[in-house]
Design a protein around this motif. Structure first.
Motif, PDB file in Angstrom:
ATOM      1  N   GLY A 168       0.813  -1.205   0.000  1.00  0.00           N
ATOM      2  CA  GLY A 168       0.000   0.000   0.000  1.00  0.00           C
ATOM      3  C   GLY A 168       0.848   1.257   0.000  1.00  0.00           C
ATOM      4  O   GLY A 168       1.986   1.270  -0.471  1.00  0.00           O
ATOM      5  N   ASN A 169       0.292   2.330   0.547  1.00  0.00           N
ATOM      6  CA  ASN A 169       0.980   3.624   0.567  1.00  0.00           C
ATOM      7  C   ASN A 169       1.667   3.903   1.886  1.00  0.00           C
ATOM      8  O   ASN A 169       2.175   4.993   2.100  1.00  0.00           O
ATOM      9  N   VAL A 170       1.675   2.937   2.804  1.00  0.00           N
ATOM     10  CA  VAL A 170       2.198   3.155   4.146  1.00  0.00           C
ATOM     11  C   VAL A 170       3.281   2.129   4.443  1.00  0.00           C
ATOM     12  O   VAL A 170       3.154   0.953   4.116  1.00  0.00           O
ATOM     13  N   LEU A 171       4.378   2.606   5.055  1.00  0.00           N
ATOM     14  CA  LEU A 171       5.406   1.717   5.573  1.00  0.00           C
ATOM     15  C   LEU A 171       5.104   1.452   7.043  1.00  0.00           C
ATOM     16  O   LEU A 171       4.821   2.377   7.795  1.00  0.00           O
ATOM     17  N   THR A 172       5.184   0.193   7.449  1.00  0.00           N
ATOM     18  CA  THR A 172       4.911  -0.183   8.833  1.00  0.00           C
ATOM     19  C   THR A 172       6.088  -0.973   9.374  1.00  0.00           C
ATOM     20  O   THR A 172       6.506  -1.971   8.779  1.00  0.00           O
ATOM     21  N   PHE A 173       6.630  -0.510  10.500  1.00  0.00           N
ATOM     22  CA  PHE A 173       7.710  -1.191  11.200  1.00  0.00           C
ATOM     23  C   PHE A 173       7.216  -1.509  12.602  1.00  0.00           C
ATOM     24  O   PHE A 173       6.660  -0.644  13.283  1.00  0.00           O
TER      25      PHE A 173
ATOM     26  N   PRO B 151       3.593   7.446   5.688  1.00  0.00           N
ATOM     27  CA  PRO B 151       3.489   7.320   4.228  1.00  0.00           C
ATOM     28  C   PRO B 151       4.864   7.110   3.600  1.00  0.00           C
ATOM     29  O   PRO B 151       5.877   7.594   4.099  1.00  0.00           O
ATOM     30  N   LYS B 152       4.893   6.387   2.517  1.00  0.00           N
ATOM     31  CA  LYS B 152       6.153   6.079   1.849  1.00  0.00           C
ATOM     32  C   LYS B 152       6.891   7.338   1.392  1.00  0.00           C
ATOM     33  O   LYS B 152       8.115   7.357   1.351  1.00  0.00           O
ATOM     34  N   GLU B 153       6.150   8.366   1.065  1.00  0.00           N
ATOM     35  CA  GLU B 153       6.758   9.599   0.569  1.00  0.00           C
ATOM     36  C   GLU B 153       7.597  10.298   1.628  1.00  0.00           C
ATOM     37  O   GLU B 153       8.448  11.111   1.305  1.00  0.00           O
ATOM     38  N   LYS B 154       7.379  10.016   2.895  1.00  0.00           N
ATOM     39  CA  LYS B 154       8.114  10.680   3.971  1.00  0.00           C
ATOM     40  C   LYS B 154       9.453  10.023   4.273  1.00  0.00           C
ATOM     41  O   LYS B 154      10.257  10.576   5.016  1.00  0.00           O
ATOM     42  N   LEU B 155       9.724   8.862   3.695  1.00  0.00           N
ATOM     43  CA  LEU B 155      10.998   8.190   3.920  1.00  0.00           C
ATOM     44  C   LEU B 155      12.110   8.967   3.221  1.00  0.00           C
ATOM     45  O   LEU B 155      12.062   9.192   2.014  1.00  0.00           O
ATOM     46  N   GLN B 156      13.104   9.407   3.968  1.00  0.00           N
ATOM     47  CA  GLN B 156      14.228  10.158   3.409  1.00  0.00           C
ATOM     48  C   GLN B 156      15.417   9.251   3.106  1.00  0.00           C
ATOM     49  O   GLN B 156      15.995   9.328   2.044  1.00  0.00           O
TER      50      GLN B 156
ATOM     51  N   VAL C 223      11.437   1.958  -2.495  1.00  0.00           N
ATOM     52  CA  VAL C 223      10.665   3.114  -2.034  1.00  0.00           C
ATOM     53  C   VAL C 223      11.468   4.394  -2.228  1.00  0.00           C
ATOM     54  O   VAL C 223      10.934   5.412  -2.696  1.00  0.00           O
ATOM     55  N   LEU C 224      12.765   4.369  -1.885  1.00  0.00           N
ATOM     56  CA  LEU C 224      13.599   5.555  -2.057  1.00  0.00           C
ATOM     57  C   LEU C 224      13.730   5.932  -3.517  1.00  0.00           C
ATOM     58  O   LEU C 224      13.727   7.125  -3.870  1.00  0.00           O
ATOM     59  N   LYS C 225      13.873   4.953  -4.379  1.00  0.00           N
ATOM     60  CA  LYS C 225      13.972   5.230  -5.824  1.00  0.00           C
ATOM     61  C   LYS C 225      12.698   5.893  -6.325  1.00  0.00           C
ATOM     62  O   LYS C 225      12.742   6.851  -7.088  1.00  0.00           O
ATOM     63  N   HIS C 226      11.547   5.391  -5.884  1.00  0.00           N
ATOM     64  CA  HIS C 226      10.277   5.972  -6.270  1.00  0.00           C
ATOM     65  C   HIS C 226      10.147   7.404  -5.734  1.00  0.00           C
ATOM     66  O   HIS C 226       9.668   8.300  -6.432  1.00  0.00           O
ATOM     67  N   ASN C 227      10.589   7.642  -4.507  1.00  0.00           N
ATOM     68  CA  ASN C 227      10.545   8.985  -3.922  1.00  0.00           C
ATOM     69  C   ASN C 227      11.438   9.962  -4.686  1.00  0.00           C
ATOM     70  O   ASN C 227      11.084  11.133  -4.863  1.00  0.00           O
ATOM     71  N   ASN C 228      12.604   9.508  -5.125  1.00  0.00           N
ATOM     72  CA  ASN C 228      13.508  10.372  -5.883  1.00  0.00           C
ATOM     73  C   ASN C 228      12.952  10.698  -7.265  1.00  0.00           C
ATOM     74  O   ASN C 228      13.199  11.787  -7.795  1.00  0.00           O
ATOM     75  N   GLU C 229      12.219   9.775  -7.863  1.00  0.00           N
ATOM     76  CA  GLU C 229      11.610  10.053  -9.164  1.00  0.00           C
ATOM     77  C   GLU C 229      10.495  11.069  -9.050  1.00  0.00           C
ATOM     78  O   GLU C 229      10.280  11.860  -9.966  1.00  0.00           O
TER      79      GLU C 229
END
Length: 129
Positions: free
Chosen positions: A41-46, A67-72, A121-127
């Motif tokens: 989904g759109n959320v990372l869960t740890f 949300p995945k977009e907040k992962l730096q 996820v990071l690759k998607h965020n950078n794109e």
């Protein structure tokens, strides 16, 4: 050697053994944690939970969902016995917050899968940005 000397007091050894065992149990109990990761989904869960008696007393649970977009970025730190996952997340006030998870009990193949998923996820965020 000290154990074979005539003046060695063997009673001290009998007191040292239980103390050493209790120390090992306390260290293992405080550091052994169950780790769970979900990137569907759109959320990372740890989730980090205590390994023992966590079904009855769940005071050691550490959970992070964002949300995945907040992962730096992320970093995996390996020590001799322990491994930690550091996740850097952008907060609402644009500060970067670091969250630490104990991943010592993960196998190497699961660590590789975790890295692969986080890299994706990071690759998607950078794109996007």
């Amino acid at each position: 050697m000290l154990l074979f000397r005539d003046d060695f007091n063997k009673e001290k050894l009998w007191y040292a053994i239980p103390v050493l065992l209790v120390f090992i149990m306390v260290v293992f109990y405080s550091t052994a944690k169950y780790f769970e990761f979900d990137s569907d989904g759109n959320v990372l869960t740890f989730v980090n939970k205590g390994l023992f008696i966590s079904n009855f007393i769940n005071y050691r649970e550490q959970r992070a969902e964002f949300p995945k977009e907040k992962l730096q970025r992320y970093r995996i730190q390996n020590y001799v016995v322990f491994s930690f996952l550091y996740v850097y997340v952008k907060s609402k006030s644009s500060h970067i917050k670091r969250v630490r998870f104990n991943i010592s009990l993960l196998s190497s193949s699961k660590k590789r899968a975790l890295k692969k998923s986080l890299e994706k996820v990071l690759k998607h965020n950078n794109e996007i940005s």
